[in-house]
Write a protein that holds these residues in place. Structure first.
Motif, PDB file in Angstrom:
ATOM      1  N   GLN A 169       0.650  -1.239   0.034  1.00  0.00           N
ATOM      2  CA  GLN A 169       0.056  -0.091  -0.089  1.00  0.00           C
ATOM      3  C   GLN A 169       0.802   1.299   0.106  1.00  0.00           C
ATOM      4  O   GLN A 169       2.030   1.268   0.439  1.00  0.00           O
ATOM      5  N   PRO A 170       0.253   2.306  -0.536  1.00  0.00           N
ATOM      6  CA  PRO A 170       0.965   3.740  -0.462  1.00  0.00           C
ATOM      7  C   PRO A 170       1.528   3.986   0.906  1.00  0.00           C
ATOM      8  O   PRO A 170       0.628   3.716   1.850  1.00  0.00           O
ATOM      9  N   GLY A 171       2.669   4.261   1.058  1.00  0.00           N
ATOM     10  CA  GLY A 171       3.242   4.554   2.467  1.00  0.00           C
ATOM     11  C   GLY A 171       4.025   3.385   3.014  1.00  0.00           C
ATOM     12  O   GLY A 171       4.563   3.593   4.064  1.00  0.00           O
ATOM     13  N   GLY A 172       3.871   2.490   2.437  1.00  0.00           N
ATOM     14  CA  GLY A 172       4.451   0.996   2.957  1.00  0.00           C
ATOM     15  C   GLY A 172       5.861   1.000   2.635  1.00  0.00           C
ATOM     16  O   GLY A 172       6.622   1.871   2.073  1.00  0.00           O
ATOM     17  N   SER A 173       6.560  -0.309   2.912  1.00  0.00           N
ATOM     18  CA  SER A 173       7.929  -0.398   2.660  1.00  0.00           C
ATOM     19  C   SER A 173       8.015  -1.987   2.222  1.00  0.00           C
ATOM     20  O   SER A 173       7.366  -2.819   2.205  1.00  0.00           O
TER      21      SER A 173
END
Length: 124
Positions: free
Chosen positions: A13-17
């Motif tokens: 997801q966006p913001g993930g790593s």
């Protein structure tokens, strides 16, 4: 036969790593600079990051600076790309490549060896 094998891609997801790995075999890994590149179908390949043979020098594209970190473990013949704060525009196939000269890596090549790539998809 010389091999570079990428792993660690996936859906996030966006913001993930994510952390990508590039495992090398059958060449003198610690003599080589390693670069990470990415490509989206229909677009030019983009240089993401490079690391020198001794890990003393690193390079990052402006688009990933402050979010991605490149590192290497010469004892394991592996280079890593830690990707934080991922954005949808980071979606691409990520490739690693090896050559003898850090400056050439930063310049985008040429490279002696390439991996097959790993898909990274950033989407909610």
């Amino acid at each position: 036969q010389v091999q570079l094998v990428e792993s660690g891609g996936g859906l996030v997801q966006p913001g993930g790593s994510l952390t990508l790995s590039c495992a090398a075999s059958r060449f003198t890994f610690d003599y080589y600079s390693i670069g990470w590149f990415r490509q989206v179908p229909g677009k030019e390949r983009e240089g993401v990051s490079c690391i020198s043979s001794s890990a003393g020098r690193t390079y990052y594209a402006d688009s990933v600076k402050g979010r991605f970190t490149i590192s290497r473990d010469n004892a394991k013949n592996t280079v890593y790309l830690r990707m934080n704060s991922l954005k949808p525009e980071d979606t691409a196939v990520y490739y690693c490549a090896a050559n003898r000269f850090f400056a050439s890596c930063v310049a985008g090549g040429p490279f002696d060896y390439w991996g097959q790539g790993t898909q990274v998809t950033v989407s909610s």
